[in-house]
Design a protein around this motif. Structure first.
Motif, mmCIF file in Angstrom:
data_model
loop_
_atom_site.group_PDB
_atom_site.id
_atom_site.type_symbol
_atom_site.label_atom_id
_atom_site.label_comp_id
_atom_site.label_asym_id
_atom_site.label_seq_id
_atom_site.Cartn_x
_atom_site.Cartn_y
_atom_site.Cartn_z
ATOM 1 N N PHE A 1 0.910 -1.220 -0.017
ATOM 2 C CA PHE A 1 -0.104 -0.053 0.074
ATOM 3 C C PHE A 1 0.970 1.061 -0.004
ATOM 4 C CE2 PHE A 1 -1.766 3.250 2.712
ATOM 5 C CZ PHE A 1 -3.236 3.666 1.876
ATOM 6 N N LEU A 2 1.844 1.117 0.659
ATOM 7 C CA LEU A 2 2.830 2.335 0.838
ATOM 8 C C LEU A 2 3.588 2.563 -0.516
ATOM 9 C CD1 LEU A 2 4.060 2.099 4.421
ATOM 10 C CD2 LEU A 2 2.536 3.821 3.529
ATOM 11 N N ILE A 3 3.886 1.518 -0.800
ATOM 12 C CA ILE A 3 4.807 1.415 -2.288
ATOM 13 C C ILE A 3 3.938 2.143 -3.354
ATOM 14 C CG2 ILE A 3 5.870 0.169 -4.127
ATOM 15 C CD1 ILE A 3 6.503 -1.717 -1.778
ATOM 16 N N LYS A 4 2.640 1.547 -3.223
ATOM 17 C CA LYS A 4 1.845 2.083 -4.291
ATOM 18 C C LYS A 4 1.458 3.640 -4.156
ATOM 19 C CE LYS A 4 -0.450 -2.421 -5.319
ATOM 20 N NZ LYS A 4 -1.775 -3.235 -5.245
ATOM 21 N N LEU A 5 1.255 3.975 -2.843
ATOM 22 C CA LEU A 5 1.086 5.397 -2.493
ATOM 23 C C LEU A 5 2.186 6.368 -2.951
ATOM 24 C CD1 LEU A 5 -0.844 7.342 -1.192
ATOM 25 C CD2 LEU A 5 0.460 6.980 0.962
ATOM 26 N N ALA A 6 3.503 5.832 -2.838
ATOM 27 C CA ALA A 6 4.641 6.459 -3.087
ATOM 28 C C ALA A 6 4.663 6.556 -4.516
ATOM 29 C CB ALA A 6 5.900 5.922 -2.556
ATOM 30 N N VAL A 7 4.225 5.646 -5.431
ATOM 31 C CA VAL A 7 4.332 5.798 -6.698
ATOM 32 C C VAL A 7 3.259 6.813 -7.411
ATOM 33 C CG1 VAL A 7 4.097 4.413 -9.018
ATOM 34 C CG2 VAL A 7 5.503 3.394 -7.137
ATOM 35 N N LEU A 8 1.984 6.636 -6.917
ATOM 36 C CA LEU A 8 0.990 7.376 -7.363
ATOM 37 C C LEU A 8 1.323 8.877 -7.095
ATOM 38 C CD1 LEU A 8 -2.053 7.917 -8.096
ATOM 39 C CD2 LEU A 8 -2.366 7.629 -5.786
ATOM 40 N N ILE A 9 1.876 9.144 -5.842
ATOM 41 C CA ILE A 9 2.101 10.583 -5.536
ATOM 42 C C ILE A 9 3.478 11.115 -6.329
ATOM 43 C CG2 ILE A 9 3.066 12.082 -3.634
ATOM 44 C CD1 ILE A 9 1.565 10.546 -1.563
ATOM 45 N N SER A 10 4.347 10.217 -6.717
ATOM 46 C CA SER A 10 5.431 10.846 -7.318
ATOM 47 C C SER A 10 5.035 11.056 -8.913
ATOM 48 C CB SER A 10 6.646 9.816 -7.363
ATOM 49 O OG SER A 10 6.222 8.562 -8.078
ATOM 50 N N LEU A 11 4.118 10.377 -9.271
ATOM 51 C CA LEU A 11 3.709 10.365 -10.743
ATOM 52 C C LEU A 11 2.731 11.535 -11.006
ATOM 53 C CD1 LEU A 11 3.242 6.470 -11.899
ATOM 54 C CD2 LEU A 11 5.053 8.156 -12.601
ATOM 55 N N LEU A 12 2.024 11.727 -9.854
ATOM 56 C CA LEU A 12 0.882 12.816 -9.875
ATOM 57 C C LEU A 12 1.734 14.176 -9.878
ATOM 58 C CD1 LEU A 12 -2.048 11.564 -7.869
ATOM 59 C CD2 LEU A 12 -2.075 11.856 -10.148
ATOM 60 N N GLY A 13 2.804 14.080 -9.067
ATOM 61 C CA GLY A 13 3.760 15.372 -8.709
ATOM 62 C C GLY A 13 4.633 15.723 -10.165
ATOM 63 N N LEU A 14 4.909 14.563 -11.137
ATOM 64 C CA LEU A 14 5.489 14.922 -11.917
ATOM 65 C C LEU A 14 4.585 15.635 -13.062
ATOM 66 C CD1 LEU A 14 7.901 14.401 -14.206
ATOM 67 C CD2 LEU A 14 7.208 12.263 -14.701
ATOM 68 N N ILE A 15 3.224 15.010 -13.142
ATOM 69 C CA ILE A 15 2.326 15.509 -14.102
ATOM 70 C C ILE A 15 2.020 16.988 -13.610
ATOM 71 C CG2 ILE A 15 -0.379 15.427 -14.741
ATOM 72 C CD1 ILE A 15 0.160 12.219 -14.447
ATOM 73 N N ALA A 16 1.989 17.256 -12.224
ATOM 74 C CA ALA A 16 1.352 18.473 -11.649
ATOM 75 C C ALA A 16 2.622 19.589 -11.813
ATOM 76 C CB ALA A 16 0.979 18.531 -10.294
ATOM 77 N N SER A 17 3.771 19.035 -11.845
ATOM 78 C CA SER A 17 5.061 20.073 -12.189
ATOM 79 C C SER A 17 4.953 20.589 -13.657
ATOM 80 C CB SER A 17 6.287 19.137 -11.983
ATOM 81 O OG SER A 17 6.617 18.225 -12.914
ATOM 82 N N TYR A 18 4.301 19.819 -14.591
ATOM 83 C CA TYR A 18 4.290 20.348 -16.035
ATOM 84 C C TYR A 18 3.452 21.623 -16.132
ATOM 85 C CZ TYR A 18 7.985 17.513 -18.290
ATOM 86 O OH TYR A 18 9.081 17.312 -18.652
ATOM 87 N N PHE A 19 2.280 21.662 -15.134
ATOM 88 C CA PHE A 19 1.688 22.835 -15.139
ATOM 89 C C PHE A 19 2.351 24.127 -14.906
ATOM 90 C CE2 PHE A 19 -1.358 19.572 -14.624
ATOM 91 C CZ PHE A 19 -2.558 19.894 -15.644
ATOM 92 N N PHE A 20 3.658 23.989 -14.146
ATOM 93 C CA PHE A 20 4.518 25.111 -13.889
ATOM 94 C C PHE A 20 5.904 25.162 -14.609
ATOM 95 C CE2 PHE A 20 1.648 23.713 -10.191
ATOM 96 C CZ PHE A 20 1.359 24.974 -10.087
ATOM 97 N N CYS A 21 5.791 24.445 -15.536
ATOM 98 C CA CYS A 21 7.144 24.267 -16.322
ATOM 99 C C CYS A 21 7.597 25.638 -16.925
ATOM 100 C CB CYS A 21 7.309 23.224 -17.282
ATOM 101 S SG CYS A 21 6.190 23.458 -18.723
ATOM 102 N N LEU A 22 6.627 26.651 -17.609
ATOM 103 C CA LEU A 22 6.640 27.712 -18.057
ATOM 104 C C LEU A 22 7.145 28.848 -17.152
ATOM 105 C CD1 LEU A 22 4.117 27.962 -21.081
ATOM 106 C CD2 LEU A 22 6.674 27.217 -21.042
ATOM 107 N N GLN A 23 6.418 28.807 -15.958
ATOM 108 C CA GLN A 23 6.490 29.756 -14.767
ATOM 109 C C GLN A 23 8.103 29.704 -14.163
ATOM 110 O OE1 GLN A 23 3.854 27.949 -15.369
ATOM 111 N NE2 GLN A 23 1.940 28.792 -14.421
ATOM 112 N N LEU A 24 8.486 28.223 -14.005
ATOM 113 C CA LEU A 24 9.780 27.939 -13.437
ATOM 114 C C LEU A 24 11.004 28.734 -14.622
ATOM 115 C CD1 LEU A 24 9.417 24.382 -12.176
ATOM 116 C CD2 LEU A 24 10.177 26.486 -10.991
ATOM 117 N N ASN A 25 10.558 28.386 -15.957
ATOM 118 C CA ASN A 25 11.656 29.100 -16.908
ATOM 119 C C ASN A 25 11.541 30.391 -16.495
ATOM 120 O OD1 ASN A 25 12.282 26.502 -18.115
ATOM 121 N ND2 ASN A 25 10.792 26.704 -19.807
ATOM 122 N N ALA A 26 10.393 31.072 -16.436
ATOM 123 C CA ALA A 26 10.398 32.503 -16.259
ATOM 124 C C ALA A 26 10.941 33.011 -14.995
ATOM 125 C CB ALA A 26 9.129 32.947 -16.148
ATOM 126 N N PHE A 27 11.205 32.166 -13.724
ATOM 127 C CA PHE A 27 11.597 32.375 -12.552
ATOM 128 C C PHE A 27 13.342 32.503 -12.668
ATOM 129 C CE2 PHE A 27 8.475 30.845 -9.235
ATOM 130 C CZ PHE A 27 7.822 32.019 -9.498
#
Length: 337
Positions: free
Chosen positions: A194-220
Motif C-alpha cells: 500500500f505504501l509502495i503504491k502510494l509513493a508511486v502514485l504521489i510521485s507520478l502525480l507530482g510529475l504531471i502537476a509540475s508540468y503545469f508550472f514548467c513555463l513559470q519555472l523558466n520565467a523564474f
C-alpha cells in the motif's frame, strides 16, 4: 523548434533505456545471482519457485519504491532550485526531512510503532507537514513569500530538529536507538505494498502537476520581477511550487527515511546535459533520479554481502564524490578559459 523536440525526445529515450538497464541489473544481482536468461523464463513461467519469490517479493518492491522515491526527490530538487534560482538548494534544506525524522523518532521512543505498520510513515508525514507549516508561516509577510527568508528559516528548522533528534537518541533505549539510526540513514526495504503504491502514485502525480508550472519555472530563472512582467502570478506560483515540493519530499522521507544528495546531485548533473529548460529538465531529472537511487540501493545490498548498508550511505558517498568531481572539472575548464 522541431530540432529541439527531437533532441528532447532522444534524451528521454536514452534516460528511459538507462533506467530499464539499471532495473534489469538490479533484478539479477543480489545474494542469489539470477542470470538474464533465467530471469526472462522466471517472469513467464517460474511462478512458485524460490527465484521467483526473490525477484517479485524482495527485489521488485525495492526497485519500484526506489523509482518512486528517487524520482520524487529529484523532481522536488528541480522545483526548489528553479524557484530559488540556486542549483545548490535541495529538498532537505527547508527542514522537511528534519521534521519527518523527528516525527519518526518520537514514534519510536513512545513505542507508537507497535500500533500498526502505518504508524512510522504516518508519524514521519505528520512531522514533515508540521515543519512545512512552520517554515511557511514564518516566511510569509503580508501575503508575500520571502524566498531568502524561506531558505534561512528552513536551515534553522533543520538545525533545531537535528538537535532534538540527538537529544532523543541520548535518552532513548538501545533497541529504539538502533531503529532510529537505521531509519535516519534511509532504506528501501518496505514490505507494505500500500505504501509502495502510494509513493508511486504521489510521485507520478507530482510529475504531471509540475508540468503545469514548467513555463513559470523558466520565467523564474530570469528573476521574480521579470516573471511578473511576463504576466505570472508570482506569489501564487511560489506557494503552489513550495507545497508540491514539500508533498513530494514529505512522502518520500516518511516512507524511505532520509536519503540525501539525490535531490541535489541529480538535477545538477541533468542540467549540465539537457539544459535549463524545465520542459525537458523535469522528466529527465525524474528518470535519472529513479535510476540513480535504484543503482545505489543495488550497491547497498550487494557490496559487502551478506550485510546490507543503508542506501543513504551509498547516495552520500557516491553522490558527494560525483558532485565534487563535477565542480572541480568545471573550475578547471573556467580556469583554462
Amino acid at each position: 523548434m522541431n530540432n529541439k523536440l527531437i533532441h528532447w525526445f532522444i534524451w528521454v529515450l536514452l534516460l528511459t533505456g538507462i533506467l530499464l538497464a539499471i532495473i534489469i541489473f538490479s533484478l539479477c544481482l543480489g545474494s542469489v545471482y539470477i542470470p538474464l536468461k533465467k530471469l526472462v523464463s522466471l517472469i513467464s513461467e517460474g511462478r512458485g519457485s524460490t527465484e521467483y519469490s526473490i525477484i517479485f517479493d524482495i527485489r521488485m518492491p525495492r526497485i519500484i519504491l526506489g523509482f518512486a522515491v528517487g524520482g520524487a526527490l529529484s523532481l522536488a530538487g528541480v522545483i526548489l532550485q528553479g524557484m530559488f534560482r540556486n542549483p545548490l538548494v535541495e529538498p532537505y534544506t527547508l527542514g522537511i526531512s528534519g521534521g519527518a525524522a523527528l516525527g519518526v523518532c518520537l514514534s519510536l521512543v513512545l513505542r507508537l510503532n507497535q500500533i500498526g505498520i502505518l504508524a512510522l510513515p504516518l508519524s514521519g508525514f505528520i512531522g514533515a507537514g508540521l515543519a512545512v507549516l512552520l517554515v511557511y508561516s514564518l516566511s510569509i509577510k503580508k501575503g508575500i513569500l520571502k524566498i531568502q527568508g524561506l531558505l534561512l528559516t528552513g536551515v534553522m528548522i533543520s538545525f533545531i530538529t537535528s538537535s532534538l533528534i540527538m537529544l532523543l537518541m541520548a535518552i532513548s533505549r538501545i533497541e529504539d536507538l538502533q531503529g532510529i539510526i537505521f531509519w535516519i540513514m534511509g532504506s528501501l526495504e518496505e514490505p507494505n505494498w500500500f505504501l509502495i503504491k502510494l509513493a508511486v502514485l504521489i510521485s507520478l502525480l507530482g510529475l504531471i502537476a509540475s508540468y503545469f508550472f514548467c513555463l513559470q519555472l523558466n520565467a523564474f530563472s530570469l528573476g521574480e520581477e521579470e516573471a511578473l512582467y511576463l504576466g505570472i502570478n508570482v506569489e501564487k506560483t511560489k506557494r503552489m511550487l513550495f507545497i508540491l515540493a514539500s508533498l513530494l519530499t514529505g512522502c518520500s522521507v516518511s516512507i524511505a527515511g532520509v536519503i540525501g544528495f539525490v535531490g541535489l546531485v541529480v538535477p545538477h548533473f541533468v542540467r549540465m546535459f539537457v539544459g535549463w529548460d524545465h520542459r525537458i529538465l523535469l522528466i529527465s531529472s525524474f528518470l535519472c533520479g529513479a535510476g540513480f537511487l535504484i543503482f545505489c540501493d543495488t550497491l547497498a545490498r550487494t557490496i559487502i554481502l551478506p550485510l546490507e548498508l543503508p542506501v543513504g550511505v551509498i547516495t552520500g558517498i557516491l553522490g558527494g564524490s560525483l558532485f565534487v568531481y563535477a565542480l572541480s572539472k568545471k573550475q578547471t575548464v573556467l580556469g583554462k578559459k
